[in-house]
Design a protein around this motif. Structure first.
Motif, mmCIF file in Angstrom:
data_model
loop_
_atom_site.group_PDB
_atom_site.id
_atom_site.type_symbol
_atom_site.label_atom_id
_atom_site.label_comp_id
_atom_site.label_asym_id
_atom_site.label_seq_id
_atom_site.Cartn_x
_atom_site.Cartn_y
_atom_site.Cartn_z
ATOM 1 N N GLU A 105 85.907 3.793 22.563
ATOM 2 C CA GLU A 105 84.600 3.600 22.886
ATOM 3 C C GLU A 105 83.637 5.197 23.024
ATOM 4 N N THR A 106 82.517 5.136 22.803
ATOM 5 C CA THR A 106 81.733 6.134 22.704
ATOM 6 C C THR A 106 81.804 7.012 23.856
ATOM 7 N N ALA A 107 82.408 8.388 23.685
ATOM 8 C CA ALA A 107 82.297 9.469 24.756
ATOM 9 C C ALA A 107 81.230 10.578 24.672
ATOM 10 N N SER A 108 80.638 10.489 25.708
ATOM 11 C CA SER A 108 79.277 11.627 25.790
ATOM 12 C C SER A 108 79.394 12.758 26.995
ATOM 13 N N LEU A 109 78.781 13.680 26.595
ATOM 14 C CA LEU A 109 78.617 14.826 27.852
ATOM 15 C C LEU A 109 77.195 14.846 27.899
ATOM 16 N N THR A 110 76.760 15.086 29.085
ATOM 17 C CA THR A 110 75.240 15.338 29.622
ATOM 18 C C THR A 110 75.371 16.212 30.438
ATOM 19 N N GLU A 111 73.937 16.973 30.513
ATOM 20 C CA GLU A 111 73.740 18.108 31.625
ATOM 21 C C GLU A 111 72.447 17.628 32.422
ATOM 22 N N ALA A 112 72.203 18.035 33.475
ATOM 23 C CA ALA A 112 70.992 17.676 34.294
ATOM 24 C C ALA A 112 69.895 18.488 33.892
ATOM 25 N N VAL A 113 68.617 17.852 33.809
ATOM 26 C CA VAL A 113 67.466 18.271 33.441
ATOM 27 C C VAL A 113 66.285 17.687 34.527
ATOM 28 N N ASP A 114 65.813 18.327 35.348
ATOM 29 C CA ASP A 114 65.200 17.737 36.517
ATOM 30 C C ASP A 114 65.647 16.596 37.082
ATOM 31 N N ALA A 115 65.095 15.288 37.052
ATOM 32 C CA ALA A 115 65.725 14.163 37.615
ATOM 33 C C ALA A 115 66.390 13.259 36.436
ATOM 34 N N ASP A 116 66.694 13.882 35.299
ATOM 35 C CA ASP A 116 67.292 12.948 34.414
ATOM 36 C C ASP A 116 68.515 13.890 33.800
ATOM 37 N N MET A 117 69.330 13.005 33.018
ATOM 38 C CA MET A 117 70.401 13.520 32.308
ATOM 39 C C MET A 117 70.131 13.657 30.797
ATOM 40 N N ALA A 219 78.482 20.940 39.963
ATOM 41 C CA ALA A 219 78.308 20.330 38.891
ATOM 42 C C ALA A 219 77.584 21.110 37.738
ATOM 43 N N VAL A 220 78.178 20.805 36.542
ATOM 44 C CA VAL A 220 77.494 21.682 35.155
ATOM 45 C C VAL A 220 77.331 20.288 34.261
ATOM 46 N N ALA A 221 77.794 19.191 34.512
ATOM 47 C CA ALA A 221 77.718 18.313 33.468
ATOM 48 C C ALA A 221 78.446 17.048 33.890
ATOM 49 N N ALA A 222 78.280 16.010 33.056
ATOM 50 C CA ALA A 222 79.065 14.912 33.255
ATOM 51 C C ALA A 222 79.618 14.219 32.160
ATOM 52 N N VAL A 223 80.828 13.604 32.260
ATOM 53 C CA VAL A 223 81.296 12.801 31.152
ATOM 54 C C VAL A 223 81.342 11.412 31.203
ATOM 55 N N HIS A 224 81.089 10.777 30.095
ATOM 56 C CA HIS A 224 81.110 9.168 30.350
ATOM 57 C C HIS A 224 81.321 8.387 29.251
ATOM 58 N N LEU A 225 81.868 7.275 29.264
ATOM 59 C CA LEU A 225 82.156 6.413 28.380
ATOM 60 C C LEU A 225 81.121 5.375 28.295
ATOM 61 N N SER A 226 80.539 4.598 27.217
ATOM 62 C CA SER A 226 79.805 3.581 27.335
ATOM 63 C C SER A 226 80.437 2.148 26.733
ATOM 64 N N PRO A 227 81.206 1.633 27.472
ATOM 65 C CA PRO A 227 81.898 0.451 27.101
ATOM 66 C C PRO A 227 80.838 -0.908 27.093
ATOM 67 N N PRO A 228 80.766 -1.478 26.069
ATOM 68 C CA PRO A 228 79.627 -2.624 25.779
ATOM 69 C C PRO A 228 80.160 -3.948 26.645
ATOM 70 N N THR A 229 79.341 -4.703 27.088
ATOM 71 C CA THR A 229 79.926 -5.864 27.970
ATOM 72 C C THR A 229 80.418 -6.793 27.058
ATOM 73 N N SER A 230 80.103 -6.744 25.631
ATOM 74 C CA SER A 230 80.861 -7.492 24.742
ATOM 75 C C SER A 230 82.203 -7.592 24.430
ATOM 76 N N ARG A 231 82.907 -6.271 24.901
ATOM 77 C CA ARG A 231 84.154 -6.058 24.702
ATOM 78 C C ARG A 231 84.907 -5.754 26.025
ATOM 79 N N TRP A 232 83.971 -5.506 27.315
ATOM 80 C CA TRP A 232 84.812 -5.084 28.510
ATOM 81 C C TRP A 232 84.071 -5.937 29.614
ATOM 82 N N THR A 233 84.890 -6.383 30.564
ATOM 83 C CA THR A 233 84.306 -6.539 31.901
ATOM 84 C C THR A 233 84.383 -5.395 32.615
ATOM 85 N N MET A 234 83.731 -5.371 33.877
ATOM 86 C CA MET A 234 83.828 -4.061 34.653
ATOM 87 C C MET A 234 84.857 -3.753 35.071
ATOM 88 N N ASP A 235 85.850 -4.936 35.738
ATOM 89 C CA ASP A 235 87.121 -4.673 36.290
ATOM 90 C C ASP A 235 87.946 -3.858 35.030
#
Length: 259
Positions: A105-117, A219-235
């Motif tokens: 799945e897509t892997a991303s790195l984000t940083e904080a800017v104000d109240a956003d990433m 915290a300096v950043a966050a790592v996240h995956l973006s699994p779609p609901t078409s391929r994954w359940t949350m569990d």
């Protein structure tokens, strides 16, 4: 535009130029002079001088058919220089690549800017993804896994302050907007090491995220995956993907000491 605190070194002309560049977004790809003046809070005369300067410098031009103003490719130089020199991106690159390969799945790195990433690095999956989230895109903290992961490293009082500093609209029927409800997710992240979002920002899209921290736990950043609901359940995503995300965030955090 916000009124700056009295400062003899503050350059209002530069502020106006940046305000014009920020006025263009996905909803405003082209703008008239009047629209630019309205969006930036300038008079038409001031907006005209600012836009003319940006035209001469090559950052703004006119659409050949509509004659409306639009951004030109040169604006990419400003953001790219930040990304090219960022040690965090260099440190995270091999681990994000491995995370994308091992998860599919897509892997991303984000940083904080104000109240956003803001997205600063990304490895895309070869499979279908319901939402395009390119590098440079900003997403709100309150309803995203990466934002909640970043918030989990802060004291509750600071989290409340950040959540209260910006609107929290319901982006989908699933969006958590209440501060206490979001704080519960943030607190759970502190215990488990990761946090989630299920179709709170975009329908069909989920998020599994963990914070990247420095050697003092900030915290300096966050790592996240973006699994779609078409391929994954949350569990399934929590069972199979969360350990991968936690390990990736930990590896990046440990590698920062060498940069």
């Amino acid at each position: 535009m916000p009124s700056p605190v009295a400062d003899p070194l503050f350059n209002q002309s530069l502020e106006k130029g940046l305000a014009v560049l920020r006025a263009f977004d996905a909803s405003h790809r082209t703008l008239t002079l009047g629209e630019l003046a309205e969006l930036t809070g300038m008079s038409k005369g001031s907006a005209q001088r600012t836009v003319h300067t940006l035209q001469v410098l090559g950052y703004v031009g006119k659409h050949p058919q509509t004659r409306r103003f639009q951004l030109l490719p040169k604006v990419i130089d400003i953001g790219f220089n930040y990304l090219a020199a960022h040690p965090l991106i260099r440190a995270a690159h091999p681990y994000l690549s491995q995370l994308a390969q091992s998860s599919g799945e897509t892997a991303s790195l984000t940083e904080a800017v104000d109240a956003d990433m803001v997205y600063i690095a990304q490895f895309l999956t070869t499979q279908h993804i319901p939402v395009l989230t390119p590098v440079g895109m900003r997403i709100p903290m309150y309803c995203t896994s990466s934002g909640r992961a970043w918030l989990s490293t802060l004291p509750d009082a600071q989290v409340r302050s950040l959540l209260g500093s910006a609107p929290r609209p319901a982006r989908t029927p699933n969006t958590l907007t209440g501060v206490n409800a979001i704080l519960e997710r943030v607190a759970l992240c502190r215990k488990t090491g990761y946090t989630t979002n299920r179709e709170e920002l975009f329908l069909g899209d989920m998020g599994i995220a963990a914070p990247v921290v420095d050697n003092q736990g900030r915290a300096v950043a966050a790592v996240h995956l973006s699994p779609p609901t078409s391929r994954w359940t949350m569990d399934e995503a929590q069972a199979k993907l969360a350990p991968l995300v936690i390990e990736c965030a930990r590896a990046i955090s440990q590698s920062l000491a060498t940069y």
